[in-house]
Design a protein around this motif. Structure first.
Motif, PDB file in Angstrom:
ATOM      1  N   GLU A   1    -106.720   4.258  67.191  1.00  0.00           N
ATOM      2  CA  GLU A   1    -107.523   3.594  66.173  1.00  0.00           C
ATOM      3  C   GLU A   1    -107.043   2.163  66.046  1.00  0.00           C
ATOM      4  O   GLU A   1    -105.915   1.830  66.405  1.00  0.00           O
ATOM      5  CB  GLU A   1    -107.425   4.311  64.822  1.00  0.00           C
ATOM      6  CG  GLU A   1    -106.085   4.209  64.143  1.00  0.00           C
ATOM      7  CD  GLU A   1    -106.075   4.839  62.754  1.00  0.00           C
ATOM      8  OE1 GLU A   1    -106.943   5.669  62.453  1.00  0.00           O
ATOM      9  OE2 GLU A   1    -105.176   4.482  61.978  1.00  0.00           O
TER      10      GLU A   1
ATOM     11  N   ASP B   1     -99.575   7.366  49.712  1.00  0.00           N
ATOM     12  CA  ASP B   1    -100.535   6.373  49.243  1.00  0.00           C
ATOM     13  C   ASP B   1     -99.899   4.992  49.159  1.00  0.00           C
ATOM     14  O   ASP B   1    -100.465   4.062  48.601  1.00  0.00           O
ATOM     15  CB  ASP B   1    -101.157   6.778  47.896  1.00  0.00           C
ATOM     16  CG  ASP B   1    -100.121   6.907  46.793  1.00  0.00           C
ATOM     17  OD1 ASP B   1     -98.898   6.768  47.062  1.00  0.00           O
ATOM     18  OD2 ASP B   1    -100.529   7.153  45.647  1.00  0.00           O
TER      19      ASP B   1
ATOM     20  N   TRP C   1    -104.946  13.282  56.863  1.00  0.00           N
ATOM     21  CA  TRP C   1    -103.963  12.332  57.362  1.00  0.00           C
ATOM     22  C   TRP C   1    -102.696  12.559  56.547  1.00  0.00           C
ATOM     23  O   TRP C   1    -102.473  13.634  56.038  1.00  0.00           O
ATOM     24  CB  TRP C   1    -104.539  10.920  57.218  1.00  0.00           C
ATOM     25  CG  TRP C   1    -103.931   9.838  58.052  1.00  0.00           C
ATOM     26  CD1 TRP C   1    -103.391   8.682  57.579  1.00  0.00           C
ATOM     27  CD2 TRP C   1    -103.836   9.737  59.484  1.00  0.00           C
ATOM     28  NE1 TRP C   1    -102.963   7.885  58.606  1.00  0.00           N
ATOM     29  CE2 TRP C   1    -103.221   8.522  59.790  1.00  0.00           C
ATOM     30  CE3 TRP C   1    -104.197  10.583  60.533  1.00  0.00           C
ATOM     31  CZ2 TRP C   1    -102.954   8.103  61.095  1.00  0.00           C
ATOM     32  CZ3 TRP C   1    -103.938  10.168  61.826  1.00  0.00           C
ATOM     33  CH2 TRP C   1    -103.329   8.941  62.103  1.00  0.00           C
TER      34      TRP C   1
ATOM     35  N   PRO D   1    -105.095   7.671  50.219  1.00  0.00           N
ATOM     36  CA  PRO D   1    -104.766   8.506  51.385  1.00  0.00           C
ATOM     37  C   PRO D   1    -106.033   8.997  52.081  1.00  0.00           C
ATOM     38  O   PRO D   1    -107.033   9.269  51.432  1.00  0.00           O
ATOM     39  CB  PRO D   1    -103.995   9.686  50.787  1.00  0.00           C
ATOM     40  CG  PRO D   1    -103.620   9.273  49.412  1.00  0.00           C
ATOM     41  CD  PRO D   1    -104.599   8.234  48.978  1.00  0.00           C
ATOM     42  N   ARG D   2    -105.979   9.069  53.412  1.00  0.00           N
ATOM     43  CA  ARG D   2    -107.124   9.544  54.184  1.00  0.00           C
ATOM     44  C   ARG D   2    -107.076  11.054  54.277  1.00  0.00           C
ATOM     45  O   ARG D   2    -106.016  11.633  54.461  1.00  0.00           O
ATOM     46  CB  ARG D   2    -107.077   8.944  55.587  1.00  0.00           C
ATOM     47  CG  ARG D   2    -107.429   7.489  55.574  1.00  0.00           C
ATOM     48  CD  ARG D   2    -107.047   6.714  56.794  1.00  0.00           C
ATOM     49  NE  ARG D   2    -107.213   7.369  58.076  1.00  0.00           N
ATOM     50  CZ  ARG D   2    -106.825   6.802  59.206  1.00  0.00           C
ATOM     51  NH1 ARG D   2    -106.269   5.612  59.196  1.00  0.00           N
ATOM     52  NH2 ARG D   2    -106.990   7.421  60.351  1.00  0.00           N
ATOM     53  N   GLU D   3    -108.230  11.664  54.178  1.00  0.00           N
ATOM     54  CA  GLU D   3    -108.333  13.119  54.277  1.00  0.00           C
ATOM     55  C   GLU D   3    -107.870  13.576  55.660  1.00  0.00           C
ATOM     56  O   GLU D   3    -108.238  12.985  56.679  1.00  0.00           O
ATOM     57  CB  GLU D   3    -109.781  13.547  54.044  1.00  0.00           C
ATOM     58  CG  GLU D   3    -109.927  15.032  53.776  1.00  0.00           C
ATOM     59  CD  GLU D   3    -111.333  15.417  53.401  1.00  0.00           C
ATOM     60  OE1 GLU D   3    -111.744  16.514  53.794  1.00  0.00           O
ATOM     61  OE2 GLU D   3    -112.003  14.614  52.707  1.00  0.00           O
TER      62      GLU D   3
ATOM     63  N   GLN E   1    -101.180   1.370  56.639  1.00  0.00           N
ATOM     64  CA  GLN E   1    -101.972   0.348  55.948  1.00  0.00           C
ATOM     65  C   GLN E   1    -102.931  -0.340  56.919  1.00  0.00           C
ATOM     66  O   GLN E   1    -102.519  -0.829  57.958  1.00  0.00           O
ATOM     67  CB  GLN E   1    -101.045  -0.694  55.318  1.00  0.00           C
ATOM     68  CG  GLN E   1    -101.751  -1.864  54.666  1.00  0.00           C
ATOM     69  CD  GLN E   1    -102.590  -1.455  53.472  1.00  0.00           C
ATOM     70  OE1 GLN E   1    -102.194  -0.610  52.697  1.00  0.00           O
ATOM     71  NE2 GLN E   1    -103.760  -2.048  53.339  1.00  0.00           N
ATOM     72  N   ASP E   2    -104.202  -0.363  56.560  1.00  0.00           N
ATOM     73  CA  ASP E   2    -105.197  -1.071  57.362  1.00  0.00           C
ATOM     74  C   ASP E   2    -105.367  -2.495  56.838  1.00  0.00           C
ATOM     75  O   ASP E   2    -105.020  -2.799  55.695  1.00  0.00           O
ATOM     76  CB  ASP E   2    -106.549  -0.347  57.315  1.00  0.00           C
ATOM     77  CG  ASP E   2    -106.547   0.937  58.134  1.00  0.00           C
ATOM     78  OD1 ASP E   2    -105.755   1.042  59.093  1.00  0.00           O
ATOM     79  OD2 ASP E   2    -107.345   1.839  57.809  1.00  0.00           O
TER      80      ASP E   2
END
Length: 158
Positions: free
Chosen positions: A147, A24, A20, A16-18, A47-48
């Motif tokens: 993004e 997960d 965000w 997980p992004r901080e 998901q990237d």
């Protein structure tokens, strides 16, 4: 002979992004191609490194969940995420975001009413230069933040 197209959900794990979402994992709909491969059928919100149309390899766990373990082939599509700035000229309207990008024929989905992020699929061969110019202009004008979740050399070089 009739062939059946089996839709499955392929799950992705990520850190997980901080600041965000706390999730997960993300499940994406896919069309099964073989015992362990499937073609992704929707645009990822979290998901990237994967885009609609990509073929992924998965492993099925003891509970029957299909977990992605890698990308087999790229579709050439790109994943772009756009969040309207609530205090900006578009307000919280994902419809306004869609409207501004509609001339490029992008398919997209809205995350939720509470968080109106739009995840767009920018198709291979699309007007990447034009899309990037509009995204940048919209960000500079305070319409949205954006993004790139997955892109190709064609996208970066446009």
């Amino acid at each position: 002979m009739e062939s059946t197209v089996e839709k499955i959900k392929v799950w992705f794990r990520f850190v997980p992004r901080e600041g965000w979402f706390p999730q997960d994992t993300e499940g994406l709909w896919a069309t099964r191609l073989s015992a362990d491969t499937a073609r992704v059928q929707n645009v990822p919100f979290l998901q990237d490194g994967v885009a609609e149309g990509d073929v992924v390899r998965f492993q099925t766990d003891s509970e029957g969940l299909h977990w992605a373990v890698g990308r087999v082939s790229a579709s050439g599509n790109c994943t772009i995420r756009v969040v309207p700035v609530p205090s900006g000229p578009l307000g919280r309207s994902p419809q306004a975001v869609h409207q501004h990008l509609s001339r490029f024929g992008l398919g997209g989905e809205v995350f939720s009413e509470d968080f109106p992020m739009v995840a767009f699929n920018a198709p291979a061969g699309g007007d990447f230069h034009g899309i990037k110019a509009l995204l940048t202009q919209g960000q500079e004008d305070g319409w949205w933040h954006y993004e790139v979740g997955c892109a190709t050399d064609e996208w970066w070089n446009a």
